[in-house]
Design a protein around this motif. Structure first.
Motif, mmCIF file in Angstrom:
data_model
loop_
_atom_site.group_PDB
_atom_site.id
_atom_site.type_symbol
_atom_site.label_atom_id
_atom_site.label_comp_id
_atom_site.label_asym_id
_atom_site.label_seq_id
_atom_site.Cartn_x
_atom_site.Cartn_y
_atom_site.Cartn_z
ATOM 1 N N ARG A 1 -5.884 -38.819 50.744
ATOM 2 C CA ARG A 1 -6.441 -39.948 51.499
ATOM 3 C C ARG A 1 -7.733 -39.563 52.240
ATOM 4 N NH1 ARG A 1 -3.864 -42.053 48.380
ATOM 5 N NH2 ARG A 1 -2.158 -43.522 48.605
ATOM 6 N N HIS A 2 -8.509 -38.652 51.619
ATOM 7 C CA HIS A 2 -9.832 -38.327 52.169
ATOM 8 C C HIS A 2 -10.860 -39.169 51.417
ATOM 9 C CE1 HIS A 2 -13.019 -35.602 53.866
ATOM 10 N NE2 HIS A 2 -13.675 -36.186 52.876
ATOM 11 N N PHE A 3 -11.378 -40.202 52.087
ATOM 12 C CA PHE A 3 -12.383 -41.082 51.472
ATOM 13 C C PHE A 3 -13.643 -41.097 52.329
ATOM 14 C CE2 PHE A 3 -8.373 -42.909 49.823
ATOM 15 C CZ PHE A 3 -8.653 -42.845 48.472
ATOM 16 N N PRO A 4 -14.835 -41.236 51.738
ATOM 17 C CA PRO A 4 -15.099 -41.240 50.297
ATOM 18 C C PRO A 4 -14.684 -39.896 49.686
ATOM 19 C CG PRO A 4 -17.073 -41.854 51.557
ATOM 20 C CD PRO A 4 -16.089 -41.340 52.535
ATOM 21 N N ALA A 5 -14.055 -39.955 48.520
ATOM 22 C CA ALA A 5 -13.504 -38.741 47.897
ATOM 23 C C ALA A 5 -14.579 -37.984 47.119
ATOM 24 C CB ALA A 5 -12.338 -39.117 46.998
ATOM 25 N N ILE A 6 -15.767 -37.856 47.703
ATOM 26 C CA ILE A 6 -16.882 -37.151 47.058
ATOM 27 C C ILE A 6 -16.726 -35.660 47.341
ATOM 28 C CG2 ILE A 6 -19.387 -36.815 47.073
ATOM 29 C CD1 ILE A 6 -19.634 -39.832 47.698
ATOM 30 N N ASN A 7 -16.579 -34.876 46.285
ATOM 31 C CA ASN A 7 -16.354 -33.440 46.429
ATOM 32 C C ASN A 7 -17.662 -32.748 46.812
ATOM 33 O OD1 ASN A 7 -16.023 -30.604 45.833
ATOM 34 N ND2 ASN A 7 -14.181 -31.156 44.708
ATOM 35 N N TRP A 8 -17.681 -32.138 47.995
ATOM 36 C CA TRP A 8 -18.910 -31.521 48.519
ATOM 37 C C TRP A 8 -19.252 -30.209 47.826
ATOM 38 C CZ3 TRP A 8 -14.631 -32.997 51.252
ATOM 39 C CH2 TRP A 8 -13.661 -32.011 51.487
ATOM 40 N N LEU A 9 -18.304 -29.667 47.031
ATOM 41 C CA LEU A 9 -18.571 -28.408 46.334
ATOM 42 C C LEU A 9 -19.160 -28.633 44.943
ATOM 43 C CD1 LEU A 9 -15.299 -26.500 47.280
ATOM 44 C CD2 LEU A 9 -17.548 -26.283 48.344
ATOM 45 N N THR A 10 -18.873 -29.782 44.340
ATOM 46 C CA THR A 10 -19.372 -30.040 42.975
ATOM 47 C C THR A 10 -20.532 -31.038 42.943
ATOM 48 O OG1 THR A 10 -17.701 -31.770 42.678
ATOM 49 C CG2 THR A 10 -17.123 -29.555 41.925
ATOM 50 N N SER A 11 -20.692 -31.841 43.983
ATOM 51 C CA SER A 11 -21.773 -32.850 44.006
ATOM 52 C C SER A 11 -23.117 -32.186 44.295
ATOM 53 C CB SER A 11 -21.475 -33.906 45.068
ATOM 54 O OG SER A 11 -20.249 -34.548 44.819
ATOM 55 N N TYR A 12 -24.183 -32.885 43.939
ATOM 56 C CA TYR A 12 -25.519 -32.361 44.240
ATOM 57 C C TYR A 12 -26.524 -33.502 44.300
ATOM 58 C CZ TYR A 12 -26.262 -32.848 39.179
ATOM 59 O OH TYR A 12 -26.359 -33.348 37.901
ATOM 60 N N SER A 13 -27.676 -33.220 44.913
ATOM 61 C CA SER A 13 -28.802 -34.152 44.927
ATOM 62 C C SER A 13 -30.092 -33.369 44.735
ATOM 63 C CB SER A 13 -28.871 -34.917 46.260
ATOM 64 O OG SER A 13 -30.093 -35.627 46.348
ATOM 65 N N LEU A 14 -30.828 -33.693 43.691
ATOM 66 C CA LEU A 14 -32.118 -33.026 43.444
ATOM 67 C C LEU A 14 -33.224 -33.599 44.332
ATOM 68 C CD1 LEU A 14 -32.011 -32.690 39.541
ATOM 69 C CD2 LEU A 14 -31.216 -31.092 41.284
ATOM 70 N N TYR A 15 -32.877 -34.622 45.132
ATOM 71 C CA TYR A 15 -33.847 -35.177 46.079
ATOM 72 C C TYR A 15 -33.708 -34.534 47.467
ATOM 73 C CZ TYR A 15 -34.098 -39.048 42.689
ATOM 74 O OH TYR A 15 -34.247 -39.800 41.556
ATOM 75 N N ALA A 16 -32.732 -33.635 47.637
ATOM 76 C CA ALA A 16 -32.395 -33.144 48.981
ATOM 77 C C ALA A 16 -33.597 -32.528 49.698
ATOM 78 C CB ALA A 16 -31.257 -32.132 48.897
#
Length: 589
Positions: free
Chosen positions: A423-438
């Motif tokens: 029940r952790h939402f948004p369930a976006i995984n911080w270890l696998t996600s990325y942004s090339l705009y960062a």
């Protein structure tokens, strides 16, 4: 008009002979009920047609009539607040004729012919105008000023221009071209959906799309004019995340495409958006939204058209100089429609049965996003951001649609079923996600929010990464075997996860967090970690630090209203210092 004859029917695919004078991608009317279809393949005088309506009851020998025009959408006043199907039929108007069940062969104009609009001209007789120039505007509602643009192919001298009340069929201006021909101009125009609208120049993205979702804005930002993908298994929150982006992102116009997903999800949008207030304008969200509904119970072939219909409408508003965000939910269902049509055409299948051209079709769609300068004399800057949900079977992101998408997009918000289960939402995984705009967006945050933004973001990502490594150690040897500093690190990372990254979409306050509030929350959690480290070095007990009462205040900061956050931050820091001092005194005693 040219008539052909049906010789074969295979689900949504109809083959007709006698179509030699037709062209690829022509719109045709199929059978006695005049079902709408589009030519997708030609062999001699035989045309393969994908039909955008249910084909049961069609028979060989029935007539096929070509219109001689490609599949196009009508662009003009009346789009905002409307809900259309994949081929831009107005569903509210269709419902008045057919009731709740969509009938076949219904022909209705996409935009109302009866409604009156007040046209205010911006040019006068004798002015030289070019394709893309704004010749006037119509106030569509209190939020959207609908700019009436000259169609790209028309330019010349304004011979006549009128003002006042008009309908979508009326001519409001006449433009003389170089050959002396008179070109009538109305407040609407048509554009083929498979052809991107022209622009003069594409620019590099320069500022983020603020969504109000902390894990996105702070850790994996999307630029205005950027492209993002949200892959995830069933139940991980793709649709709710897209609804949140549609509700709270700081785009001027939202185009939401429900492509092959469940009908109740579109119902949620229709129920929620009129009731929710836009934080920027105070009006309802429907006053800046266009909905394209092609749900799972609607004809499969129309899913393919719905994606193009939506992005063409989005480009139209981009050309006016607006920031537009397009949500596509989901591109997997669109790809499944491609696979079905490819199979019926007996094409050589690629990986997992998808057509070999899947990657190129996805690229053509996503490449229509961007930050551009419009054509015309006075170039306007507009952006089109595209966010596509991907629904891989069983959550397997190695499948073809996800992999083809990841090769194109620059932001990956990977949804994790394990997080959703907790029940952790948004369930976006911080270890696998990325942004090339960062990095490029970090410069904007440093300039507009705080010079410490990029450094703080980097610290938080590093801490979360180190926590993941420590958790593996703890599983093997237990918590008591790691150092006090590492235990504090795990406590701080837990605070980041639970007090910062976790966000309740249905909580009145927590549903949206401004960039300033996000920075204050990051700063608060990081202060707890830094000050805790200092106390550890002076001899404090890590157990007592982790059990301090101020932890509750840090956890409740997400529920504090925007205008009270700064004051609450000061209270928390003061309480943190006091409790750490008390902890140290206890150790001394």
């Amino acid at each position: 008009m040219n008539d052909g004859t049906i010789i074969k029917i295979s689900g949504p695919l109809v083959v007709a002979s006698g179509m030699k004078s037709a062209n690829m991608f022509d719109v045709v009317r199929v059978g006695n009920e005049r079902l709408m279809g589009e030519i997708i393949e030609m062999h001699g005088d035989e045309a393969s047609i994908q039909v955008y309506e249910e084909t049961s009851g069609l028979r060989p020998g029935e007539k096929v009539e070509t219109t001689g025009e490609p599949l196009s959408v009508e662009l003009g006043p009346g789009l905002i607040g409307g809900i259309f199907d994949g081929i831009q039929r107005p569903l509210y108007e269709v419902a008045k004729i057919c009731g709740n069940n969509l009938k076949r062969g219904v022909e209705l104009p996409s935009l109302s012919r009866e409604k009156h609009w007040v046209f205010v001209p911006q040019v006068k007789e004798g002015d030289r105008v070019f394709g893309g120039d704004i010749i006037g505007f119509v106030e569509e509602n209190e939020v959207v000023n609908h700019k009436i643009m000259l169609p790209p192919a028309i330019s010349g001298i304004v011979k006549e221009i009128s003002s006042g009340t008009c309908t979508t069929e009326d001519v409001v201006a006449i433009v003389l071209d170089e050959k002396g021909n008179e070109n009538p101009v109305g407040i609407t125009q048509k554009w083929p959906v498979r052809k991107g609208r022209p622009y003069s120049k594409k620019l590099a993205p320069s500022e983020p799309l603020i969504t109000g979702q902390r894990v996105i804005d702070s850790l994996f930002p999307l630029a205005k004019g950027g492209v993002a993908a949200i892959p995830g298994p069933f139940g991980s929150g793709k649709t709710v995340t897209q609804h949140q982006l549609a509700k709270w992102s700081d785009a001027d116009i939202i185009v939401y495409i429900g492509c092959g997903e469940r009908g109740n999800e579109m119902t949620d949008v229709l129920n929620e958006f009129p009731a929710l207030k836009d934080p920027k304008t105070g009006k309802t969200l429907m006053e800046r939204t266009v909905l394209i509904a092609n749900t799972s119970d609607m004809p499969v072939a129309a899913r393919e058209a719905s994606i193009y219909t939506g992005i063409t409408i989005a480009e139209y508003f981009r050309d006016m100089g607006y920031n537009v965000a397009l949500m596509a939910d989901s591109t997997s269902r669109w790809a499944e429609a491609l696979r079905e049509m490819s199979g019926r055409l007996e094409e050589m299948p690629g990986e997992e049965g998808y057509p070999a051209y899947l990657s190129s079709r996805l690229a053509q769609f996503y490449e229509r996003a961007g930050r551009v300068l419009s054509i015309g004399k006075e170039q306007r800057e507009g952006t089109l951001s595209v966010i596509g949900a991907v629904s891989p079977a069983g959550g397997d992101i190695s499948e073809p649609v996800t992999q083809a998408t990841l090769r194109i997009v620059k932001v990956f918000w990977g949804l994790d079923s394990a997080l959703a289960y907790k029940r952790h939402f948004p369930a976006i995984n911080w270890l696998t996600s990325y942004s090339l705009y960062a990095n490029s967006m970090g410069e904007w945050f440093n300039k507009n929010i705080s010079p410490e933004w990029t450094k703080l973001r980097g610290n938080i990502i590093r801490l979360l990464s180190e926590e993941a490594e420590l958790q593996e150690t703890v599983k093997l040897v237990g918590m008591d075997a790691i150092s006090h500093k590492d235990r504090l690190k795990m406590e701080a990372a837990r605070s980041i996860r639970e007090d910062f990254l976790h966000q309740a979409a249905f909580h009145e306050v927590d549903t949206y967090a401004s960039a300033d509030k996000q920075f204050t929350m990051m700063k608060t959690v990081w202060s707890f970690y830094e000050k805790g480290l200092e106390a550890l070095e002076k001899g404090a007990d890590v157990e007592k630090i982790s059990l301090m009462d101020v932890r509750e205040k840090i956890g409740r900061l997400k529920y504090v209203k925007e205008d009270e956050v700064s004051a609450e931050y000061e209270i928390i820091i003061s309480a943190l210092d006091e409790e750490l001092q008390t902890t140290l005194k206890g150790e001394d005693d």
